[in-house]
Design a protein around this motif. Structure first.
Motif, PDB file in Angstrom:
ATOM      1  N   GLU D 150       0.830  -1.213   0.000  1.00 13.70           N
ATOM      2  CA  GLU D 150       0.000   0.000   0.000  1.00 13.70           C
ATOM      3  C   GLU D 150       0.858   1.254   0.000  1.00 13.70           C
ATOM      4  OE1 GLU D 150      -2.439  -0.567   3.407  1.00 13.70           O
ATOM      5  OE2 GLU D 150      -3.689  -2.111   2.464  1.00 13.70           O
ATOM      6  N   GLN D 153       2.184   1.856  -3.395  1.00  5.63           N
ATOM      7  CA  GLN D 153       1.120   2.398  -4.229  1.00  5.63           C
ATOM      8  C   GLN D 153       0.982   3.900  -3.986  1.00  5.63           C
ATOM      9  OE1 GLN D 153      -0.399   1.938  -7.015  1.00  5.63           O
ATOM     10  NE2 GLN D 153      -1.775   0.261  -6.501  1.00  5.63           N
ATOM     11  N   ARG D 156       3.742   5.747  -5.598  1.00  8.69           N
ATOM     12  CA  ARG D 156       3.507   5.788  -7.037  1.00  8.69           C
ATOM     13  C   ARG D 156       2.559   6.945  -7.373  1.00  8.69           C
ATOM     14  NH1 ARG D 156       0.496   3.690 -11.528  1.00  8.69           N
ATOM     15  NH2 ARG D 156       1.632   2.097 -12.735  1.00  8.69           N
ATOM     16  N   LYS D 157       1.518   7.046  -6.588  1.00  3.90           N
ATOM     17  CA  LYS D 157       0.540   8.098  -6.837  1.00  3.90           C
ATOM     18  C   LYS D 157       1.183   9.475  -6.717  1.00  3.90           C
ATOM     19  CE  LYS D 157      -3.265   6.573  -5.407  1.00  3.90           C
ATOM     20  NZ  LYS D 157      -4.382   6.118  -4.535  1.00  3.90           N
ATOM     21  N   TYR D 179      -0.687  -4.424  -7.096  1.00  7.18           N
ATOM     22  CA  TYR D 179      -0.025  -3.208  -6.651  1.00  7.18           C
ATOM     23  C   TYR D 179       1.208  -2.810  -7.470  1.00  7.18           C
ATOM     24  CZ  TYR D 179      -2.699  -3.080  -2.276  1.00  7.18           C
ATOM     25  OH  TYR D 179      -3.681  -2.983  -1.335  1.00  7.18           O
ATOM     26  N   THR D 180       1.835  -3.802  -8.108  1.00  5.47           N
ATOM     27  CA  THR D 180       3.126  -3.496  -8.705  1.00  5.47           C
ATOM     28  C   THR D 180       3.086  -3.428 -10.223  1.00  5.47           C
ATOM     29  OG1 THR D 180       5.491  -4.032  -8.516  1.00  5.47           O
ATOM     30  CG2 THR D 180       4.032  -5.844  -9.042  1.00  5.47           C
ATOM     31  N   ASP D 181       4.079  -2.745 -10.809  1.00 10.93           N
ATOM     32  CA  ASP D 181       4.198  -2.694 -12.262  1.00 10.93           C
ATOM     33  C   ASP D 181       5.109  -3.801 -12.764  1.00 10.93           C
ATOM     34  OD1 ASP D 181       4.039   0.574 -11.466  1.00 10.93           O
ATOM     35  OD2 ASP D 181       2.727  -0.144 -13.078  1.00 10.93           O
TER      36      ASP D 181
END
Lengths: 347, 347, 347, 347
Positions: D150, D153, D156-157, D179-181
């Motif tokens: 979380e 994430q 990332r945002k 959650y991951t790329d």
């Protein structure tokens, strides 16, 4: 630091907890005892003598053991007399080496039964055979799967041999546990922590192979992963390490056997088949392993090695295996074998 | 290809030369034989059957042996029954393991004589002790030099033990050869080709330690460097190889013992002291080495290991050495030991 | 502990000796200085502050340096700005990488002159070529010997290139020193302590290759063997280490380059030819070496690699070598290269 | 042998199957193509020219590629121009190295956001951080788990950085994929075949770290396990191998980078943090990696390395990371970088 308790009531355990405020503790079943252990890495000198005495005198506490190594439940200090793993009546870790033998892979009914009869006749107590095979290439024969487990079960019924077979993933744990007497964790999975924790949760003997590039400490910590979940029926297996060597695929590291017996109470066996990769070297290494204190052997046997689907060059023919068993028995009769084991325990 | 000749006259050798026109040949003394060998790398299939037959039928030619490996004089094909090196009456390579024991370095008269008496009493036949020490740092104790050789000579006189000591450079060859029964070439000098050629020119038993990162093939070729100069009285010594391992400085590679006996006729002994670096592991590895066919052992013994100037942690106290000797004798009595050696010879 | 003195008279040195009673001291020439050093291993904390101050204030003492590592003269603490070895005008260790190139072995006049012209044209400053070759087998081509040295001398005359060639044994030291600008000590001789001490006694640049299984500390101690005899004109060469790897004979250990520059003031170059064993990997590794701070490169070049008598598969053709030189020059122009070197010096 | 098809109908595929009777075939999606591949190990010479021509001329068959190596879909012969993995817009494998940076473990919100801002500012495109940590000891910090995901994430945002994080077991696949790329598979799990097959079934970029004792061939076969399930978005990461070395925990094997690019079309990046274990060596190795063709870097960055819960000694402070980025950009501007990549492709 470990606190060894016996017949402890709930209040007894709360009492210990009270004397270690702020610590993250865990209670782990260990045969007839329960071990309370701190969850985070703790160095021994952080526990003062006062505290140790306080804990020693708490009710139901049998012993307080300070261990400076990172592995705790695996440490010989916990059980100086050594452990014996009982595999449905067959003992691994007592004064007679236990021999596990059979083909690398379960290929078909005839191959398996033929090999089982042969190794039984020669004196083996446990049958090995892979149903789920770890192959470097996704295109290689991956094993018969459940069909292979059924064949192992059949061989068990016919011969009375116990079974050891490899478990590759968490998903198949209960299936494999249903069919086998010993769950084998392969070298490539020694650091598969999820798998280790998973088999730590069930009551089934485990044989943990050493990682091919793992120092002894990492190997004992892998065993610790299993034992800290409650399963203390663990055996170790040395199967060769990776070196620069060009003559054999792996190099048998026999010095790890007395070294492990010095540091840990767990039984340790040797796999001279994978450890050398060549059948001509298997019997010499089997003799050497028993001579330096191994609690048993894991040997590949195949009726027709040239036709084996995997690991043919390192498999012994049944007659050679029979000869190996004779020599192992002779070696084991030497009096001084017990001395070595006792000596290692007292280091 | 090797042509084994016996009682060959000058004309006999010229005859062989005539049948191999254009080849660079060399004649090497080999015990009671003479071996004619081609100087450049030659692959076996370059010699046709006709040529081999032609050579076989030449006068004084006992045998023509085609060998595909790069090492020729070292190859077991030359001497399937194996070699025994006679060290002034003490045999290395026969059915009883020869034990060479003593301190790492010759430190002083008392230390050496005390240790010599102790190992003699326990049953060793050869005394080891370093007069010229290979030290990683130029500032470390480099050995007593000639004074050390004199002390070894004194110990020999008093106990009847033979002597093995290390030769570090060409310059000291004749000096060391004067005092010692066996010239030891250390691991770090296994690829010192000048040194190897130099000791190949004299008639003195040689013990060649394996390089710590050398495959078996390179080790046998190093022995070939010595033998191709005419000295065939060569023994090999496995002393541990370099691996990733953190637990011991080197890793004892016992599988190299049966492997070498399969490929070569030379006797091979084991050094469990350098091979493990820890005294607690020496006896187990000594047992293991003998159990898998080693022709002897090289063991470090010191009356007070804590005070040793070098390698204290791996030295055995005299009483432990005595116990090791007892156990080795027991192991050696097992019948099957001979089988293993014969089996290796027939691969 | 090292005491750095400049323009010290005999009395000045006696004064220092007086302040270190009972110590075994040695006086070693070091460029414009003289270094007094204790001969036995001494740990730093054995020298109290008082003593250090006493020594610092003695006449002609420029500096007192306490070094905890076992290597002293090699330590960067002795010369934080780094060393530059002057090879008859060509500098190794300054801000431009020095490139040494040529064939593995000197085979014949044409091959050598052709290669010399080609590497000269591409920008190399030093020509390499082996006259005495270390071969694993006694039956392989061992080099042209003195004839090879003469050819190198001829190439030097015709092209102006300096020469680097390997010295294999003490016996040939003066002969080789006569013909070459840099004496190369090969990987297999890094622990040939007699040879190291021997070249430490003459005033000739030395290039010391790392042992294929030697940790950095042992490598620096080998350099210490040379320097403690008085010859401080030492360069190091990383040439790959032995690992389990199957893809290349050795594994290029580039991290040793910044590591060595952190610990030692000596220049360090890289040999991507032996380090990879494959010509396709030479240029990438050459670029990588320069990018991480190497003071130079040692590269094998051959006009017709398929016909080379040794190491053909790793030799570059002249046109590929020319391309490598162009790319190296570009890489070197990046400003930050100096930063890296200065940064390493200040750790 | 691989048969590359495009826009193939069901009948087209049946037609190919008809021409390969008795073969066990498998159809694998591969970007815009479909690859038909034989499931068992097949050596190239088993397919006659006639058969190859027959297959080439079948409808919808774009190309028939015979590959002698055991890895097929990974082989560069399948895609000589190389692959670029698109990570939600960020390209890995094109002409600019992609940099992934961040802390070893996600410890708390502030540490992660602070580090994310810093690496973003310096030019990184992808944030790394471990939520599930592989720890040698069961008692060490095992990671924040879902809470850690979380936080990633959130970072990332706030920053726009893509995420790469490690997946340890099959059980958590869908959670982590959410959650991951990029899903990272750690070195210890390179041979966890169940895990590899599992991530091969989803459409998510994968970064596969090399096993610390794995030859390149095994590494490519591990990638093959993933790709043969249908997921071709695979990147490789070199992170150091186990050697005898004492100076660093692992040894960075940079020669594997050009070697892999020669054999495979997959992008390959370098991890100089784990590969050296020491922050002072990270920048030199990062430069070296880019200089020899790496498609990107994976670097550990921590605002206060001394306080890191794991891998502190190898983490870079933000300012050092910024300097590394500057130097990498400079290196990458050199024209010849493209040449190297094209050259490797044409071997």
């Amino acid at each position: 630091m470990l606190i060894k308790m016996k017949n402890a009531t709930r209040e007894d355990k709360l009492e210990v907890r009270k004397r270690l405020p702020g610590e993250e503790l865990e209670i782990i079943p260990f045969g007839q005892h329960e071990i309370i252990i701190a969850k985070l890495d703790r160095k021994r000198d952080e526990y003062s003598r006062d505290l140790q005495e306080q804990l020693s005198s708490a009710p139901a506490v049998e012993e307080v053991i300070t261990i400076s190594e990172p592995y705790q439940l695996t440490s010989r200090k916990l059980k100086p007399e050594g452990s014996v793993v009982d595999v449905d009546g067959v003992k691994v870790g007592d004064e007679t080496p236990a021999v596990m033998a059979g083909p690398c892979s379960v290929e078909n009914r005839e191959q398996l039964l033929q090999t089982a009869e042969a190794v039984k006749k020669a004196g083996a107590e446990i049958l090995r055979g892979g149903a789920f095979k770890p192959r470097t290439s996704p295109y290689s024969f991956q094993g018969l799967g459940e069909k292979g487990l059924e064949l192992l079960q059949l061989a068990r019924k016919k011969t009375g041999l116990k079974i050891v077979t490899e478990l590759m993933d968490v998903e198949h744990r209960d299936l494999v546990a249903e069919y086998t007497d010993i769950i084998q964790i392969g070298s490539r999975n020694m650091k598969n922590y999820s798998l280790l924790k998973s088999i730590g949760k069930i009551d089934k003997p485990v044989m943990l192979k050493r990682g091919m590039a793992s120092p002894v400490k990492d190997w004992l910590l892998a065993a610790e992963y299993v034992m800290s979940q409650g399963n203390h029926r663990v055996m170790l297996c040395e199967r060769g390490i990776k070196t620069f060597g060009e003559d054999t695929r792996y190099t048998m590291d026999l010095s790890s056997i007395p070294l492990v017996k010095e540091k840990s109470h767990l039984p340790v066996i040797a796999d001279p088949s994978h450890g050398t990769g060549r059948w001509e070297l298997v019997i010499p290494m089997a003799r050497a392993a028993v001579a330096c204190g191994a609690d048993g052997l894991l040997v590949e046997v195949h009726p027709e090695p040239k036709k084996a689907l995997s690991d043919g060059p390192q498999s012994l023919k049944p007659e050679k295996f029979a000869r190996m068993m004779k020599e192992i028995r002779q070696l084991n009769e030497l009096d001084k074998m017990d001395d070595i084991l006792r000596e290692a325990a007292s280091f």
